[in-house]
Design a protein around this motif. Structure first.
Motif, PDB file in Angstrom:
ATOM      1  N   LEU A  57     -28.202  -3.264 -26.752  1.00 55.73           N
ATOM      2  CA  LEU A  57     -28.418  -4.013 -27.859  1.00 55.73           C
ATOM      3  C   LEU A  57     -28.685  -5.612 -27.176  1.00 55.73           C
ATOM      4  O   LEU A  57     -29.762  -6.257 -27.729  1.00 55.73           O
ATOM      5  N   LEU A  58     -28.064  -6.004 -26.132  1.00 54.58           N
ATOM      6  CA  LEU A  58     -28.201  -7.450 -25.823  1.00 54.58           C
ATOM      7  C   LEU A  58     -29.799  -7.474 -24.923  1.00 54.58           C
ATOM      8  O   LEU A  58     -30.189  -8.432 -24.771  1.00 54.58           O
ATOM      9  N   PHE A  59     -30.050  -6.213 -24.255  1.00 53.46           N
ATOM     10  CA  PHE A  59     -31.119  -5.957 -23.717  1.00 53.46           C
ATOM     11  C   PHE A  59     -32.422  -6.310 -24.345  1.00 53.46           C
ATOM     12  O   PHE A  59     -33.492  -7.074 -23.798  1.00 53.46           O
ATOM     13  N   LYS A  60     -32.564  -5.985 -25.642  1.00 58.08           N
ATOM     14  CA  LYS A  60     -33.670  -6.236 -26.541  1.00 58.08           C
ATOM     15  C   LYS A  60     -33.603  -7.535 -27.206  1.00 58.08           C
ATOM     16  O   LYS A  60     -34.740  -7.756 -27.708  1.00 58.08           O
ATOM     17  N   VAL A  61     -32.695  -8.570 -26.997  1.00 56.74           N
ATOM     18  CA  VAL A  61     -32.763  -9.829 -27.742  1.00 56.74           C
ATOM     19  C   VAL A  61     -33.383 -10.686 -27.059  1.00 56.74           C
ATOM     20  O   VAL A  61     -34.365 -11.416 -27.579  1.00 56.74           O
ATOM     21  N   CYS A  62     -33.095 -11.225 -25.791  1.00 53.94           N
ATOM     22  CA  CYS A  62     -33.814 -12.277 -25.399  1.00 53.94           C
ATOM     23  C   CYS A  62     -33.768 -12.214 -23.628  1.00 53.94           C
ATOM     24  O   CYS A  62     -32.853 -11.222 -23.264  1.00 53.94           O
ATOM     25  N   HIS A  63     -34.377 -12.985 -22.710  1.00 51.79           N
ATOM     26  CA  HIS A  63     -34.529 -12.785 -21.483  1.00 51.79           C
ATOM     27  C   HIS A  63     -33.043 -13.304 -20.739  1.00 51.79           C
ATOM     28  O   HIS A  63     -32.444 -12.726 -20.048  1.00 51.79           O
ATOM     29  N   SER A  64     -32.447 -14.240 -21.465  1.00 50.41           N
ATOM     30  CA  SER A  64     -31.140 -14.823 -20.805  1.00 50.41           C
ATOM     31  C   SER A  64     -30.098 -13.682 -21.170  1.00 50.41           C
ATOM     32  O   SER A  64     -29.245 -13.388 -20.317  1.00 50.41           O
ATOM     33  N   TRP A  65     -29.948 -13.076 -22.253  1.00 47.38           N
ATOM     34  CA  TRP A  65     -29.081 -11.942 -22.506  1.00 47.38           C
ATOM     35  C   TRP A  65     -29.262 -10.547 -21.449  1.00 47.38           C
ATOM     36  O   TRP A  65     -28.597 -10.288 -20.976  1.00 47.38           O
ATOM     37  N   ARG A  66     -30.936 -10.423 -21.313  1.00 45.55           N
ATOM     38  CA  ARG A  66     -31.000  -9.496 -20.318  1.00 45.55           C
ATOM     39  C   ARG A  66     -30.529  -9.778 -18.918  1.00 45.55           C
ATOM     40  O   ARG A  66     -30.021  -9.119 -18.144  1.00 45.55           O
ATOM     41  N   ARG A  67     -30.686 -11.135 -18.505  1.00 42.78           N
ATOM     42  CA  ARG A  67     -30.276 -11.496 -17.316  1.00 42.78           C
ATOM     43  C   ARG A  67     -28.735 -11.312 -17.239  1.00 42.78           C
ATOM     44  O   ARG A  67     -28.228 -11.017 -16.059  1.00 42.78           O
ATOM     45  N   LEU A  68     -27.828 -11.624 -18.226  1.00 41.14           N
ATOM     46  CA  LEU A  68     -26.648 -11.714 -18.159  1.00 41.14           C
ATOM     47  C   LEU A  68     -26.035 -10.244 -17.756  1.00 41.14           C
ATOM     48  O   LEU A  68     -25.254 -10.181 -17.169  1.00 41.14           O
ATOM     49  N   ILE A  69     -26.579  -9.178 -18.556  1.00 41.57           N
ATOM     50  CA  ILE A  69     -25.976  -7.722 -18.639  1.00 41.57           C
ATOM     51  C   ILE A  69     -26.194  -7.282 -16.775  1.00 41.57           C
ATOM     52  O   ILE A  69     -25.468  -6.462 -16.630  1.00 41.57           O
ATOM     53  N   TYR A  70     -27.045  -7.774 -16.180  1.00 50.99           N
ATOM     54  CA  TYR A  70     -27.062  -7.483 -14.839  1.00 50.99           C
ATOM     55  C   TYR A  70     -26.490  -8.662 -13.804  1.00 50.99           C
ATOM     56  O   TYR A  70     -26.501  -8.337 -12.450  1.00 50.99           O
ATOM     57  N   SER A  71     -25.751  -9.594 -14.275  1.00 54.17           N
ATOM     58  CA  SER A  71     -25.223 -10.510 -13.238  1.00 54.17           C
ATOM     59  C   SER A  71     -23.828  -9.805 -12.929  1.00 54.17           C
ATOM     60  O   SER A  71     -23.461  -9.096 -13.648  1.00 54.17           O
ATOM     61  N   PRO A  72     -23.555 -10.357 -11.691  1.00 54.30           N
ATOM     62  CA  PRO A  72     -22.068  -9.902 -11.313  1.00 54.30           C
ATOM     63  C   PRO A  72     -20.816 -10.241 -12.135  1.00 54.30           C
ATOM     64  O   PRO A  72     -19.868  -9.490 -12.081  1.00 54.30           O
ATOM     65  N   SER A  73     -20.941 -11.087 -12.974  1.00 52.69           N
ATOM     66  CA  SER A  73     -19.870 -11.430 -13.985  1.00 52.69           C
ATOM     67  C   SER A  73     -19.535 -10.714 -15.169  1.00 52.69           C
ATOM     68  O   SER A  73     -18.814 -10.571 -15.944  1.00 52.69           O
ATOM     69  N   PHE A  74     -20.903  -9.850 -15.375  1.00 55.05           N
ATOM     70  CA  PHE A  74     -20.821  -9.116 -16.667  1.00 55.05           C
ATOM     71  C   PHE A  74     -20.276  -7.664 -16.530  1.00 55.05           C
ATOM     72  O   PHE A  74     -20.691  -7.077 -15.348  1.00 55.05           O
ATOM     73  N   PRO A  75     -19.340  -7.091 -17.368  1.00 56.95           N
ATOM     74  CA  PRO A  75     -19.054  -5.874 -16.972  1.00 56.95           C
ATOM     75  C   PRO A  75     -20.043  -4.925 -16.810  1.00 56.95           C
ATOM     76  O   PRO A  75     -20.919  -4.731 -17.668  1.00 56.95           O
ATOM     77  N   PRO A  76     -20.079  -4.108 -15.720  1.00 50.30           N
ATOM     78  CA  PRO A  76     -21.468  -3.316 -15.401  1.00 50.30           C
ATOM     79  C   PRO A  76     -21.236  -1.915 -16.340  1.00 50.30           C
ATOM     80  O   PRO A  76     -20.413  -1.311 -16.449  1.00 50.30           O
ATOM     81  N   PHE A  77     -22.417  -1.700 -16.686  1.00 50.27           N
ATOM     82  CA  PHE A  77     -22.565  -0.493 -17.489  1.00 50.27           C
ATOM     83  C   PHE A  77     -22.836   0.647 -16.442  1.00 50.27           C
ATOM     84  O   PHE A  77     -23.091   0.468 -15.396  1.00 50.27           O
ATOM     85  N   PHE A  78     -22.578   1.918 -17.108  1.00 48.45           N
ATOM     86  CA  PHE A  78     -22.712   3.094 -16.229  1.00 48.45           C
ATOM     87  C   PHE A  78     -24.289   3.404 -16.030  1.00 48.45           C
ATOM     88  O   PHE A  78     -25.196   3.308 -17.349  1.00 48.45           O
ATOM     89  N   SER A  79     -24.778   3.948 -15.057  1.00 51.90           N
ATOM     90  CA  SER A  79     -26.141   4.447 -14.943  1.00 51.90           C
ATOM     91  C   SER A  79     -25.858   5.498 -13.864  1.00 51.90           C
ATOM     92  O   SER A  79     -25.099   6.133 -13.340  1.00 51.90           O
ATOM     93  N   LEU A  80     -27.190   6.409 -14.068  1.00 56.52           N
ATOM     94  CA  LEU A  80     -27.525   7.361 -13.105  1.00 56.52           C
ATOM     95  C   LEU A  80     -27.658   7.414 -11.723  1.00 56.52           C
ATOM     96  O   LEU A  80     -28.684   6.632 -11.736  1.00 56.52           O
ATOM     97  N   TYR A  81     -27.221   8.071 -10.501  1.00 56.51           N
ATOM     98  CA  TYR A  81     -27.721   8.067  -9.362  1.00 56.51           C
ATOM     99  C   TYR A  81     -27.884   9.477  -8.967  1.00 56.51           C
ATOM    100  O   TYR A  81     -27.164  10.091  -9.065  1.00 56.51           O
ATOM    101  N   ALA A  82     -29.137   9.598  -8.568  1.00 64.96           N
ATOM    102  CA  ALA A  82     -29.744  11.050  -8.523  1.00 64.96           C
ATOM    103  C   ALA A  82     -30.321  11.328  -6.955  1.00 64.96           C
ATOM    104  O   ALA A  82     -31.095  10.268  -6.456  1.00 64.96           O
ATOM    105  N   ILE A  83     -30.203  12.413  -6.587  1.00 61.17           N
ATOM    106  CA  ILE A  83     -30.721  12.888  -5.374  1.00 61.17           C
ATOM    107  C   ILE A  83     -31.933  13.730  -5.652  1.00 61.17           C
ATOM    108  O   ILE A  83     -31.666  14.637  -6.407  1.00 61.17           O
ATOM    109  N   LEU A  84     -33.039  13.213  -5.333  1.00 64.73           N
ATOM    110  CA  LEU A  84     -34.215  13.771  -5.784  1.00 64.73           C
ATOM    111  C   LEU A  84     -35.045  14.188  -4.689  1.00 64.73           C
ATOM    112  O   LEU A  84     -34.879  14.049  -3.609  1.00 64.73           O
ATOM    113  N   SER A  85     -35.799  15.354  -4.991  1.00 67.26           N
ATOM    114  CA  SER A  85     -36.492  15.976  -4.014  1.00 67.26           C
ATOM    115  C   SER A  85     -38.133  15.351  -4.378  1.00 67.26           C
ATOM    116  O   SER A  85     -38.460  15.882  -5.470  1.00 67.26           O
ATOM    117  N   PRO A  86     -38.679  14.946  -3.277  1.00 69.95           N
ATOM    118  CA  PRO A  86     -40.097  14.501  -3.436  1.00 69.95           C
ATOM    119  C   PRO A  86     -41.155  15.383  -3.968  1.00 69.95           C
ATOM    120  O   PRO A  86     -40.801  16.622  -3.600  1.00 69.95           O
TER     121      PRO A  86
END
Length: 380
Positions: free
Chosen positions: A61-90
């Motif tokens: 939700l924060l990602f969609k509102v404004c650039h400052s909030w978007r920057r916040l969610i990727y900053s070291p001080s913001f609790p990191p959300f989970f994402s996928l890490y994949a091994i892919l075959s090219p």
């Protein structure tokens, strides 16, 4: 701790259109006299207070509102959300290593290639001598690290002499040398420890095929040998050692073939037989949610089931064509992430009924394995 409110396909939106025209005029007047407020996360609040307020909101939700909030969610001080890490075959036309490491950000819905790992032998996924068989690449996630531990080279020998470790914040590092580099082994984790059992080295060895070793990726610089298995039957195929309630559960072959199942008690350092009902349900990849709830995907039928330990049975909870041909899976924070012939699918098992979503792969790539870790920080 990573933010637990992670979504793969977000439908929620923020609606700020209900403000009255009087309020809008007031804000325009306020900002006209206080331009410095533009740099604040929430006008009128110090940033450290604003961040406390915003950290409890779903990052999508924060990602969609404004650039400052978007920057916040990727900053070291913001609790990191989970994402996928994949091994892919090219794509087939690609001539470098046969695997690449990528990160999928579920908030921005974008893929990003990871920094290259330390130099690797050429890892092989297919071999002319085994046209109908995939050569496994074995990896696990533990303590917010992705660990690559076993694979096969072009001459059918182990590709890794040391574990390769990727941490989202620190990048790649190399773990302690394996006592016996191997492939087609049983690999798993329990209570933060990494275990590797059985498998084949450069040549078949009964000692390696019966062995199990333990490594603490946080505190211990060496592998510790544990009590041997009773035989070497687990060197036939690469399998998972599923950590569940203080024990590791593993079978020696995949799919519907007749198989043997064993249980390793990590505290007692002893081996036991697998319960009969549990063994019958091992018809595809298995994973345990927070090591408390065990799930399996029947690779032939595309059925996701949950293990009922009281009755020693598997209970069907979801079915989908996308889960047919399941090859690998992980369970984290109420989601089951499955790699199958259809690609990567995510099943929300907390939802009633469970919901499935699709993670679109980069064009031309195929999924080998997937893991769930905190998102990578973004540097500007």
């Amino acid at each position: 701790m990573a933010n637990s409110s992670w979504n793969w396909r977000t439908s929620s939106t923020c609606d700020y259109s209900s403000s009255s025209s009087t309020t809008v005029k007031h804000h325009k007047h306020y900002h006209h006299h206080h331009n410095h407020q533009h740099d604040l996360l929430i006008p009128g609040l110090p940033d450290h207070i604003a961040q406390l307020c915003l950290s409890s909101i779903n990052p999508s939700l924060l990602f969609k509102v404004c650039h400052s909030w978007r920057r916040l969610i990727y900053s070291p001080s913001f609790p990191p959300f989970f994402s996928l890490y994949a091994i892919l075959s090219p794509p087939k036309s690609h001539h470098s290593h046969s695997i690449q490491f990528h990160n999928f950000d579920p908030i921005s819905n974008t893929w990003k290639i990871l920094p290259p790992p330390p130099p690797l032998h050429h890892i092989l996924l297919h071999h002319p001598s085994f046209l109908s068989r995939n050569l496994s690449v074995q990896s696990i996630s533990v303590s917010d690290n992705l660990i690559l531990l076993a694979a096969t080279t072009h001459n059918l020998t182990p590709a890794l002499s040391h574990p390769l470790i990727f941490n989202p914040s620190q990048g790649w590092s190399v773990g302690p040398a394996l006592t016996n580099p191997r492939r087609w082994c049983a690999l798993g984790t329990s209570e933060g420890m990494v275990y590797v059992a059985s498998g084949i080295g450069s040549h078949f060895s009964v000692d390696v095929a019966k062995s199990i070793e333990k490594w603490d990726p946080i505190n211990d610089p060496i592998w510790e040998k544990k009590t041997d298995m009773k035989d070497g039957r687990f060197s036939r195929e690469a399998v998972d050692a599923v950590g569940w309630r203080g024990k590791l559960y593993m079978v020696n072959v995949k799919g519907d073939a007749a198989k043997e199942g064993v249980v390793y008690d990590v505290e007692e350092d002893t081996w036991k037989e697998m319960p009969e009902g549990m063994l019958l349900g091992f018809r595809g990849p298995v994973a345990a949610m927070e090591e408390e709830v065990m799930y399996v995907v029947d690779e032939a039928k595309g059925i996701l089931s949950r293990y009922n330990s009281e009755d020693d049975i598997w209970e069907k909870i979801f079915e989908s064509q996308r889960l047919k041909g399941a090859e690998q899976m992980v369970a984290k924070q109420g989601r089951i992430c499955v790699v199958s012939t259809a690609g990567i699918s995510v099943v929300d098992v907390v939802a009633v009924p469970p919901r499935i979503s699709v993670v679109e792969l980069p064009e031309g790539f195929e999924a080998v394995a997937v893991h769930v870790l905190p998102r990578m920080p973004v540097t500007e």
